[in-house]
Design an enzyme around this catalytic site. Structure first.
Site, short mmCIF file in Angstrom:
data_model
loop_
_atom_site.label_atom_id
_atom_site.label_comp_id
_atom_site.label_asym_id
_atom_site.label_seq_id
_atom_site.Cartn_x
_atom_site.Cartn_y
_atom_site.Cartn_z
N LYS A 110 0.69 -1.37 -0.01
CA LYS A 110 0.08 -0.13 0.01
C LYS A 110 0.88 1.25 0.08
O LYS A 110 0.37 2.39 -0.52
CB LYS A 110 -1.08 -0.15 1.28
CG LYS A 110 -1.95 -1.02 0.83
CD LYS A 110 -2.86 -1.12 2.23
CE LYS A 110 -4.29 -2.09 1.90
NZ LYS A 110 -3.98 -3.58 2.14
C1 LIG Z 1 -4.34 -4.75 1.34
C2 LIG Z 1 -3.84 -5.99 1.10
C3 LIG Z 1 -3.95 -6.72 0.30
C4 LIG Z 1 -5.35 -6.79 -0.39
O1 LIG Z 1 -5.20 -5.78 -1.58
P1 LIG Z 1 -6.38 -5.34 -2.37
O2 LIG Z 1 -6.16 -4.16 -3.23
O3 LIG Z 1 -7.52 -4.75 -1.23
O4 LIG Z 1 -7.06 -6.24 -3.34
C5 LIG Z 1 -3.32 -8.00 0.22
N1 LIG Z 1 -2.13 -8.06 1.03
C6 LIG Z 1 -1.70 -6.94 1.74
C7 LIG Z 1 -0.63 -7.48 2.71
C8 LIG Z 1 -2.45 -6.02 1.84
O5 LIG Z 1 -2.23 -5.13 3.00
#
Ligand SMILES: *Cc1c(COP(=O)(O)O)cnc(C)c1O
Length: 475
Positions: A110
């Site tokens: 993220k």
């Molecule tokens: C947020 C997250 C996901 C999922 O991603 P999306 O964009 O919501 O599908 C997967 N793995 C981790 C470690 C995350 O923080």
């Protein structure tokens, strides 16, 4: 470049308009129209670019109201804080590749989008003499990445609610040790759902929202998606250059459908460069059922070893529906209403066929997740976090002969030490950003799970536009 709402109920906006709005006023999500196509000679030119340079090219195709030199500067700053020189390095694990997206400040993918969003917000607010307050509830990853994205930025205060004592110690420290004057951590005596309900209620009060110019940072913001398009193209071009790959498949650990939707956009832009998208879920399988059975139907949320994917309604799915329905916002609005009323949407045989051409999907249980961590560690000496392990397990089921498969590594294993310990019997080594975190100063307000208490706290600490230039976030 126009940005339309998936539900068709608002006038088109520019890129920066869509970024500042977040959600469209009709409840829909913004999408670019049309999605730009990239020709072969452009791909050749892009093949040798560094990550920030490629990001400037790719994102620049979606931003006609942002000066290209300014955009390039924002991206340089966003990716200079990543600790790996390649930003998102690709690791060959023999039989599959791992795309490490966790070299940012909070060790989860993220950061790739939220570092950019923080710089972009700051620039737009400075340009327009603006200010804002960001409010959000988190169960862990999004909150800390958002805090690190806007810490110390001018014209923005951020308030993040987390459930007191119910996020992992590492996740709590990643948030509360950020002591910049514009960051406000609120630990709620309650659950994540209590925190989210409070944030929703406050954002639903339009008077309060306008007075404090409240903004949100969840994955509905278009700037987050477009930043994630870049690493798909970067990885595919690298495999083309180094191995002569014609097409590359990607396996994506999926929760809210944000990350994999970015892959879908990258695929629309570049044609055959990106092949099949493998949608990997844990036991919360609404999206893998959608691909395999052709029905999108709500289930109950269960807790798993990969908590950031414990989701049963995927907010970005609506963006995919827009294209599946031939860019018809009327049909999207109908489907969304049907889902709200009946809890499911079904698809025609021709739609199902199309879905299966674009995606493969697998739901991976806890045992298989742990076994995958153990196996890859034993055979290759490479340690996966549980989210990434779900993606690797799905890739091993769906890989095709002659087509390289890239598994997105969405978190560093040290962030989810409990799962790793279960799999291999010892803790992962903490990387530098986590070592010594518990010795830093930390700051956090503990409040009851009460909307009025949170409102009072916000009113006392929010920017109001009367602070003079820079607000309390000035460094
Ligand atoms: C947020 C997250 C996901 C999922 O991603 P999306 O964009 O919501 O599908 C997967 N793995 C981790 C470690 C995350 O923080």
């Amino acid at each position: 470049m126009r940005y339309l709402s998936t539900r068709g109920g608002v006038e088109p906006l520019t890129f920066t308009g869509a970024v500042m709005a977040g959600l469209a006023a009709d409840g829909g999500l913004f999408l670019p129209d049309p999605v730009p196509a990239v020709d072969e000679s452009t791909l050749e030119r892009w093949a040798g670019l560094s990550y920030p340079r490629l990001a400037a090219e790719v994102i620049g195709m979606f931003t006609d109201d942002l000066d290209p030199a300014v955009l390039a500067g924002l991206l340089d700053r966003s990716y200079a804080v990543f600790t790996h020189p390649e930003v998102t390095p690709l690791v060959d694990c023999g039989g599959f590749h791992v795309l490490e997206l966790f070299h940012g400040p909070t060790l989860a993918f993220k950061d790739v989008a939220l570092q950019f969003l923080g710089n972009l917000f700051e620039h737009l607010l400075e340009r327009d003499n603006g200010w804002m307050n960001i409010i959000g509830a988190t169960s862990g990853d999004t909150g800390s990445a958002a805090i690190h994205g806007v810490r110390g930025r001018k014209g923005i205060n951020i308030f993040i609610l987390h459930p007191h004592g119910r996020v992992s110690p590492v996740q709590a420290l990643q948030m509360t040790t950020v002591t910049d004057a514009n960051v406000f951590n609120i630990a709620i005596r309650g659950t994540f759902d209590d925190g989210q309900a409070i944030v929703k209620a406050i954002l639903g009060d339009s008077g309060f929202k306008e007075r404090y110019r409240l903004g949100a940072v969840n994955s509905i913001n278009w700037a987050r998606i477009v930043a994630q398009v870049v690493y798909y193209i970067h990885a595919a071009l690298r495999l083309r250059r180094e191995q002569g790959a014609q097409t590359v498949d990607f396996s994506v650990p999926t929760g809210n459908f944000g990350d994999i939707f970015a892959g879908y956009v990258a695929r629309m832009m570049t044609g055959g460069l990106i092949g099949r998208l493998i949608l990997a879920t844990n036991a919360n399988d609404i999206l893998s059922r959608f691909v395999n059975q052709g029905v999108y139907a709500r289930g109950t949320v269960v807790q798993t070893l990969s908590p950031s994917m414990d989701i049963q309604v995927a907010s970005n799915f609506e963006r995919y529906l827009f294209y599946l329905y031939g860019r018809d916002p009327q049909r999207v609005a109908e489907a969304v209403n049907r889902f709200a009323a009946e809890g499911s949407i079904s698809f025609s045989p021709s739609e199902r066929e199309l879905i299966k051409r674009q995606f493969a999907a697998a739901s991976v249980g806890e045992e298989e997740t742990l076994a995958t961590i153990r196996k890859v560690h034993g055979e290759r000496g490479y340690l996966l976090d549980p989210h990434t392990a779900v993606g690797v397990a799905a890739a091993l089921r769906h890989r095709r002969g002659g087509v390289p498969v890239v598994c997105l590594a969405t978190a560093h294993p040290a962030k989810f030490g409990d799962a790793v310990r279960k799999a291999i019997g010892r803790d992962p080594d903490p990387p530098p950003p986590l070592a010594g975190l518990d010795r830093l100063e930390s700051r956090c307000e503990i409040l009851p799970a009460d909307e009025n208490e949170v409102r009072r706290y916000l009113a006392a600490h929010a920017l109001t536009g009367r602070e003079g230039k820079g607000g309390t976030g000035a460094r």
